[in-house]
Design an enzyme around this catalytic site. Structure first.
Site, PDB file in Angstrom:
ATOM      1  N   TYR A 125       0.971  -1.299   0.010  1.00  0.00           N
ATOM      2  CA  TYR A 125       0.017   0.056   0.017  1.00  0.00           C
ATOM      3  C   TYR A 125       0.736   1.380  -0.179  1.00  0.00           C
ATOM      4  O   TYR A 125       1.839   1.287   0.610  1.00  0.00           O
ATOM      5  CB  TYR A 125      -0.924   0.068   1.066  1.00  0.00           C
ATOM      6  CG  TYR A 125      -1.981  -0.857   1.220  1.00  0.00           C
ATOM      7  CD1 TYR A 125      -3.345  -0.384   0.689  1.00  0.00           C
ATOM      8  CD2 TYR A 125      -2.212  -2.100   1.713  1.00  0.00           C
ATOM      9  CE1 TYR A 125      -4.354  -1.083   0.656  1.00  0.00           C
ATOM     10  CE2 TYR A 125      -3.126  -2.989   1.626  1.00  0.00           C
ATOM     11  CZ  TYR A 125      -4.432  -2.647   1.185  1.00  0.00           C
ATOM     12  OH  TYR A 125      -5.521  -3.156   0.951  1.00  0.00           O
ATOM     13  N   TYR A 164      -0.794  -9.770   0.468  1.00  0.00           N
ATOM     14  CA  TYR A 164       0.256  -8.888   1.590  1.00  0.00           C
ATOM     15  C   TYR A 164       0.153  -9.602   2.898  1.00  0.00           C
ATOM     16  O   TYR A 164      -0.887 -10.130   3.207  1.00  0.00           O
ATOM     17  CB  TYR A 164      -0.158  -7.492   1.476  1.00  0.00           C
ATOM     18  CG  TYR A 164      -1.111  -7.060   1.819  1.00  0.00           C
ATOM     19  CD1 TYR A 164      -1.441  -6.950   3.398  1.00  0.00           C
ATOM     20  CD2 TYR A 164      -2.262  -6.684   1.013  1.00  0.00           C
ATOM     21  CE1 TYR A 164      -2.731  -6.237   3.814  1.00  0.00           C
ATOM     22  CE2 TYR A 164      -3.565  -6.214   1.501  1.00  0.00           C
ATOM     23  CZ  TYR A 164      -3.654  -5.877   3.032  1.00  0.00           C
ATOM     24  OH  TYR A 164      -4.734  -5.552   3.467  1.00  0.00           O
ATOM     25  N   ARG A 174      -2.960 -11.833   3.619  1.00  0.00           N
ATOM     26  CA  ARG A 174      -4.406 -11.319   3.228  1.00  0.00           C
ATOM     27  C   ARG A 174      -4.482 -11.998   1.698  1.00  0.00           C
ATOM     28  O   ARG A 174      -3.614 -11.572   0.904  1.00  0.00           O
ATOM     29  CB  ARG A 174      -4.810  -9.887   3.096  1.00  0.00           C
ATOM     30  CG  ARG A 174      -4.855  -9.199   4.511  1.00  0.00           C
ATOM     31  CD  ARG A 174      -5.858  -9.704   5.360  1.00  0.00           C
ATOM     32  NE  ARG A 174      -7.136 -10.041   4.949  1.00  0.00           N
ATOM     33  CZ  ARG A 174      -7.990  -9.074   4.128  1.00  0.00           C
ATOM     34  NH1 ARG A 174      -7.756  -7.901   4.468  1.00  0.00           N
ATOM     35  NH2 ARG A 174      -9.049  -9.647   3.724  1.00  0.00           N
ATOM     36  N   HIS A 177      -7.244  -8.413  -2.615  1.00  0.00           N
ATOM     37  CA  HIS A 177      -8.528  -7.669  -2.505  1.00  0.00           C
ATOM     38  C   HIS A 177      -8.595  -6.208  -2.901  1.00  0.00           C
ATOM     39  O   HIS A 177      -7.478  -5.910  -2.680  1.00  0.00           O
ATOM     40  CB  HIS A 177      -9.298  -7.907  -0.979  1.00  0.00           C
ATOM     41  CG  HIS A 177      -8.100  -7.313   0.030  1.00  0.00           C
ATOM     42  ND1 HIS A 177      -7.245  -7.842   0.540  1.00  0.00           N
ATOM     43  CD2 HIS A 177      -8.364  -6.118   0.506  1.00  0.00           C
ATOM     44  CE1 HIS A 177      -6.232  -7.282   1.444  1.00  0.00           C
ATOM     45  NE2 HIS A 177      -7.148  -6.077   1.286  1.00  0.00           N
TER      46      HIS A 177
HETATM   47 FE    FE Z   1      -6.387  -4.482   2.440  1.00  0.00          FE
END
Ligand code: FE
Lengths: 256, 193
Positions: A125, A164, A174, A177
């Site tokens: 991110y 990630y 995760r 998404h």
């Molecule tokens: Fe996320």
């Protein structure tokens, strides 16, 4: 001692079995995750223990039966294309994500704001708190906005986000998404959720996805690959419809 | 089709998920907290802390606010995010339309502050609050009442729980409203039917 994936798996499976058993005994379907879901450790101190207090929506003066509105001034024309926000092309598999925003009666939610955010193709991110050693992409921020059209349809061009790691337990990952934020005609219909990609092998290990204990509800978070949405020599298409929960004043006003 | 028609609620809803820790570069926008400008003589401030079950501040919550306009209107107006089509930046609200919508992320101390005009809804004035946070799988609704009085929701609550919905008036048109997600003094959270 740090929790292992198998510690979390045991908790997840216990809660899954408890739900399935309750359903078999006639308990109602839970379309949303319980706020108290211990395998997602951050939920432990952040859910209320008192029951929610019901507000009867029959009163049209209930403020929450209306909600914020947005318009063309709140977006720019290119906000729904996350691949052209920088000078160069982002790395990754280019995708088109499209679908309809509907209420529970199947009516389109028109002209309403849809916001998305996501990791880049490497699973990173553009956020200071994400410091895991995957590369940032100078040509990708990962934020998009659009307004739904007259059929309630939204459309984004982006790249497929990577999986990630996170620190819920050791080796927690995760599944890929995209985060979605949605408004209906009423504040009571507000929804923040996440869209997943079909057949991700990480699904079964992820306590956030597994917090939705109803299997068919969980499946509603997974987009479908749609070859007709794929664009030749350009992108792969994913279709994902979103249905907002909660009462709105619309059906009162329309006398339905 | 009547209100009780079996045709209603035929579609199943998309489940909620947590807002996660990384919304910070996507959801907040400049002047999200200024439904009305800071310093305007009519502006009120609503502020407080979001606290977890151990009383610790929640630095990664994001709150949304929706309210009636000062004239009681529930129509809202577009233009909360008003974008600049030339630079892609934010222009800020136009200063004329009252959008009724605010969005504020808590800071590192778990504190938020909203600047707005007094809501003109029927009955006791209140601002509706929607709470999102990392760790919260499904958002929570509550209300910050700016005065006490006869109200169908408040009147159905025992005194200690009622008190959690009453914003405390402070000097300079400021109201204090803490949100306790769990534990002692847990805020009353709402479910709309
Ligand atoms: Fe996320």
């Amino acid at each position: 001692m740090a929790l292992t994936q198998s510690d979390i798996d045991i908790e997840v499976n216990d809660l899954q079995n408890a739900y399935d058993k309750a359903r078999a005994a006639g308990a109602p379907v839970q379309n949303h995750p319980p706020r108290d879901y211990a395998p997602y450790r951050s939920s432990v101190l952040r859910h209320p223990k008192q029951p929610l207090v019901a507000v009867n929506g029959g009163d049209p003066e209930t403020v929450e039966l209306s909600g914020p509105v947005f318009g063309p001034t709140d977006i720019t024309d290119i906000d729904n294309d996350l691949t052209i926000q920088h000078q160069g092309e982002p790395l990754g598999e280019r995708i088109t994500v499209s679908g309809r925003l509907l209420d529970r009666d199947g009516r389109p939610v028109r002209g309403q704001l849809v916001e998305i955010w996501q990791a880049n193709a490497s699973g990173r991110y553009a956020h200071l708190r994400d410091q895991h050693p995957a590369p940032l992409d100078p040509n990708f921020t990962g934020v998009g906005r659009t307004l739904t059209d007259d059929e309630g349809r939204y459309r984004f061009t982006t790249i497929k986000p990577g999986a990630y790691p996170w620190r819920n337990h050791t080796n927690a990952w995760r599944p890929a998404h995209i985060h979605f934020s949605l408004f209906g005609t009423a504040f009571t219909q507000r929804l923040v959720t996440q869209m997943y990609f079909p057949n991700d092998p990480l699904f079964r290990y992820d306590p956030i996805l597994r917090s939705v204990t109803d299997e068919s509800a969980r499946n509603r978070l997974v987009a479908a690959y749609n070859h007709d949405l794929s664009q030749p020599e350009f992108s792969l298409g994913y279709e994902w419809d979103i249905v907002l929960d909660g009462p709105s004043a619309t059906w009162i006003e329309e006398g339905r | 089709m009547s209100e009780t028609s079996p045709m209603s609620e035929t579609l199943l809803p998309t489940p909620s998920h947590t807002v996660g820790p990384f919304y910070g570069y996507a959801l907040p926008f400049p002047e999200g907290e200024q439904v009305a400008p800071k310093g305007h003589p009519d502006t009120i401030a609503l502020h407080g802390y979001v606290l977890d079950g151990e009383g610790n501040p929640v630095p990664d919550a994001i709150l949304e606010f929706w309210q009636a306009g000062p004239d009681g209107s529930l129509k809202g107006a577009p233009g909360s995010l008003r974008r600049d089509p030339v630079t892609g930046g934010f222009l800020g609200r136009n200063g004329v339309d009252f959008t009724g919508f605010g969005r504020v992320a808590t800071d590192a101390d778990g504190h938020y502050a909203l600047y707005t005009l007094p809501p003109g809804n029927a009955g006791v004035p209140y601002i509706s609050v929607c709470v999102f946070a990392r760790g919260l799988l499904h958002h929570l609704y509550t209300r910050a009442y700016l005065a006490d009085g006869a109200d169908p929701l408040l009147d159905g609550l025992p005194a200690d729980r009622r008190a959690t919905l009453l914003a405390a008036e402070e000097p300079n048109r400021t109201y204090r409203f803490d949100i306790r997600l769990q534990g002692e003094g847990e805020t009353v959270f709402l479910e709309f039917q």
